[in-house]
Design a protein around this motif. Structure first.
Motif, PDB file in Angstrom:
ATOM      1  N   ALA A  76      63.731  92.803  57.047  1.00  0.00           N
ATOM      2  CA  ALA A  76      64.574  93.764  58.051  1.00  0.00           C
ATOM      3  C   ALA A  76      63.859  94.845  58.378  1.00  0.00           C
ATOM      4  O   ALA A  76      63.280  95.683  57.547  1.00  0.00           O
ATOM      5  CB  ALA A  76      65.937  93.888  57.514  1.00  0.00           C
ATOM      6  N   GLY A  77      63.760  95.108  59.921  1.00  0.00           N
ATOM      7  CA  GLY A  77      63.231  96.346  60.424  1.00  0.00           C
ATOM      8  C   GLY A  77      61.636  96.305  60.147  1.00  0.00           C
ATOM      9  O   GLY A  77      61.120  97.467  60.264  1.00  0.00           O
ATOM     10  N   SER A  78      61.176  95.422  60.057  1.00  0.00           N
ATOM     11  CA  SER A  78      59.706  95.222  59.894  1.00  0.00           C
ATOM     12  C   SER A  78      59.081  94.074  60.414  1.00  0.00           C
ATOM     13  O   SER A  78      59.700  92.991  60.713  1.00  0.00           O
ATOM     14  CB  SER A  78      59.435  95.397  58.402  1.00  0.00           C
ATOM     15  N   ALA A 121      60.416  74.728  49.312  1.00  0.00           N
ATOM     16  CA  ALA A 121      60.209  75.860  50.323  1.00  0.00           C
ATOM     17  C   ALA A 121      60.180  75.605  51.583  1.00  0.00           C
ATOM     18  O   ALA A 121      60.689  76.419  52.510  1.00  0.00           O
ATOM     19  CB  ALA A 121      58.977  76.752  49.934  1.00  0.00           C
ATOM     20  N   ASP A 122      59.692  74.302  52.052  1.00  0.00           N
ATOM     21  CA  ASP A 122      59.626  74.049  53.454  1.00  0.00           C
ATOM     22  C   ASP A 122      60.942  73.300  54.056  1.00  0.00           C
ATOM     23  O   ASP A 122      61.149  73.272  55.095  1.00  0.00           O
ATOM     24  CB  ASP A 122      58.755  72.984  53.760  1.00  0.00           C
ATOM     25  N   ALA A 123      62.193  73.610  53.170  1.00  0.00           N
ATOM     26  CA  ALA A 123      63.307  73.295  53.668  1.00  0.00           C
ATOM     27  C   ALA A 123      64.098  74.664  54.203  1.00  0.00           C
ATOM     28  O   ALA A 123      64.941  74.731  54.712  1.00  0.00           O
ATOM     29  CB  ALA A 123      64.452  73.118  52.554  1.00  0.00           C
ATOM     30  N   LEU A 124      63.246  75.921  54.143  1.00  0.00           N
ATOM     31  CA  LEU A 124      63.703  77.062  54.615  1.00  0.00           C
ATOM     32  C   LEU A 124      63.858  77.215  56.142  1.00  0.00           C
ATOM     33  O   LEU A 124      62.860  76.742  57.044  1.00  0.00           O
ATOM     34  CB  LEU A 124      62.792  78.225  54.070  1.00  0.00           C
ATOM     35  N   VAL A 125      64.792  77.876  56.814  1.00  0.00           N
ATOM     36  CA  VAL A 125      64.965  77.961  58.125  1.00  0.00           C
ATOM     37  C   VAL A 125      65.467  79.468  58.361  1.00  0.00           C
ATOM     38  O   VAL A 125      66.378  79.828  57.690  1.00  0.00           O
ATOM     39  CB  VAL A 125      66.283  77.090  58.710  1.00  0.00           C
ATOM     40  N   ASN A 126      65.091  80.147  59.012  1.00  0.00           N
ATOM     41  CA  ASN A 126      65.212  81.249  59.533  1.00  0.00           C
ATOM     42  C   ASN A 126      66.666  81.730  60.460  1.00  0.00           C
ATOM     43  O   ASN A 126      66.840  80.898  61.385  1.00  0.00           O
ATOM     44  CB  ASN A 126      63.980  82.321  60.031  1.00  0.00           C
ATOM     45  N   ASP A 127      66.998  83.097  60.679  1.00  0.00           N
ATOM     46  CA  ASP A 127      68.064  83.393  61.447  1.00  0.00           C
ATOM     47  C   ASP A 127      67.718  83.103  62.855  1.00  0.00           C
ATOM     48  O   ASP A 127      66.578  83.026  63.349  1.00  0.00           O
ATOM     49  CB  ASP A 127      68.195  84.814  61.177  1.00  0.00           C
ATOM     50  N   TYR A 159      67.368  91.463  48.868  1.00  0.00           N
ATOM     51  CA  TYR A 159      68.416  90.461  49.005  1.00  0.00           C
ATOM     52  C   TYR A 159      68.847  90.056  50.484  1.00  0.00           C
ATOM     53  O   TYR A 159      68.269  90.800  51.516  1.00  0.00           O
ATOM     54  CB  TYR A 159      69.799  91.335  48.743  1.00  0.00           C
ATOM     55  N   ALA A 160      69.153  89.074  50.622  1.00  0.00           N
ATOM     56  CA  ALA A 160      69.718  88.359  52.058  1.00  0.00           C
ATOM     57  C   ALA A 160      70.632  87.465  52.250  1.00  0.00           C
ATOM     58  O   ALA A 160      71.236  87.136  51.214  1.00  0.00           O
ATOM     59  CB  ALA A 160      68.249  87.576  52.519  1.00  0.00           C
ATOM     60  N   VAL A 171      68.272  81.449  55.799  1.00  0.00           N
ATOM     61  CA  VAL A 171      68.325  82.869  55.415  1.00  0.00           C
ATOM     62  C   VAL A 171      68.021  83.607  56.637  1.00  0.00           C
ATOM     63  O   VAL A 171      67.271  83.454  57.369  1.00  0.00           O
ATOM     64  CB  VAL A 171      66.991  82.799  54.295  1.00  0.00           C
ATOM     65  N   ALA A 172      68.782  84.774  56.312  1.00  0.00           N
ATOM     66  CA  ALA A 172      68.644  85.844  57.204  1.00  0.00           C
ATOM     67  C   ALA A 172      67.556  87.057  56.955  1.00  0.00           C
ATOM     68  O   ALA A 172      67.067  86.540  55.650  1.00  0.00           O
ATOM     69  CB  ALA A 172      70.088  86.544  57.236  1.00  0.00           C
ATOM     70  N   PRO A 173      66.974  88.018  57.704  1.00  0.00           N
ATOM     71  CA  PRO A 173      66.119  88.943  57.332  1.00  0.00           C
ATOM     72  C   PRO A 173      66.434  89.439  55.733  1.00  0.00           C
ATOM     73  O   PRO A 173      67.482  89.715  55.683  1.00  0.00           O
ATOM     74  CB  PRO A 173      65.949  89.587  58.443  1.00  0.00           C
TER      75      PRO A 173
END
Length: 221
Positions: A5-7, A46-52, A94-95, A128-130
């Motif tokens: 977040a913020g970076s 790990a490749d199941a991860l999806v970003n906001d 945390y996220a 997952v969010a930032p």
């Protein structure tokens, strides 16, 4: 990778650990006794991860896919057999997360005494969010956790309602795994889990953290 977040920096994800039945109200809604038993974990690739902000396909092979909003803790320091009182030293940040579950396949596997993998460890199932790094020892202990689908609130609780706290989870997991920088832990979901369908939009939030929005594409996977 999880954006910070913020970076412009990102947190590289190594492994994804998830805990089951860590809020008493959710334990009850799933038909189990909420007494404080030893925590249990499962994993996602790990490749199941999806970003906001992502749009995902509706998962293949299931007619009953559920949302599960969760607090995610990111590990930033190696450790094993970590004492509970030192566990927070190993948390980088945390996220907000969302764990997708093929509930029909999970129940079928559970009833046959088979592994849960096919119901949990599938494509685009870990949202997952930032990530917000811990600053000045300010760890989350109490914060409202919510999830809405198409603007309708379905889950609404507080992370203080966890059966096992985040430090307890990290300490327990470290008895069986050497935790490493890049590992992330989904810490369980409160009551209100429910089915999703193509075209739905999920909005998940935890006080003090960036929110998470995920869209499910219209049509099949």
């Amino acid at each position: 990778m999880i954006p910070l977040a913020g970076s412009d920096l990102k947190f590289p994800v190594r492994r994804i650990f998830c805990i089951g039945r860590n809020y008493s109200d959710h334990v009850r809604e799933m038909g189990f006794d909420p007494k404080r038993e030893e925590p249990f974990f499962f994993t996602k690739p790990a490749d199941a991860l999806v970003n906001d902000g992502a749009t995902i396909d509706f998962p293949l092979g299931s007619a009953n896919v559920h949302h599960e909003v969760e607090l995610v803790a990111a590990i930033g320091r190696q450790g094993s057999n970590i004492p509970v009182e030192r566990a927070q030293d190993h948390i980088f940040g945390y996220a907000v997360g969302n764990d997708l579950t093929r509930r029909d396949l999970q129940i079928a596997a559970r009833d046959r005494g088979r592994p849960w993998d096919i119901s949990k460890a599938f494509d685009q199932s870990a949202h997952v969010a930032p990530l917000v790094p811990v600053k000045g020892g300010a760890h989350l202990k109490k914060a409202r956790i919510k999830l809405a689908v198409n603007g309708e609130t379905r889950q609404d609780s507080d992370i203080a309602e966890m059966v096992w706290s985040v430090p307890e989870l990290v300490a327990h997991l470290s008895r069986f795994q050497v935790l490493m920088p890049g590992d992330i832990v989904y810490t369980g979901t409160p009551a209100g889990v429910g089915p999703l369908k193509p075209g739905d939009t999920l909005e998940a939030s935890i006080e003090g953290l960036p929110s998470l929005t995920i869209h499910i594409a219209h049509g099949g996977g």
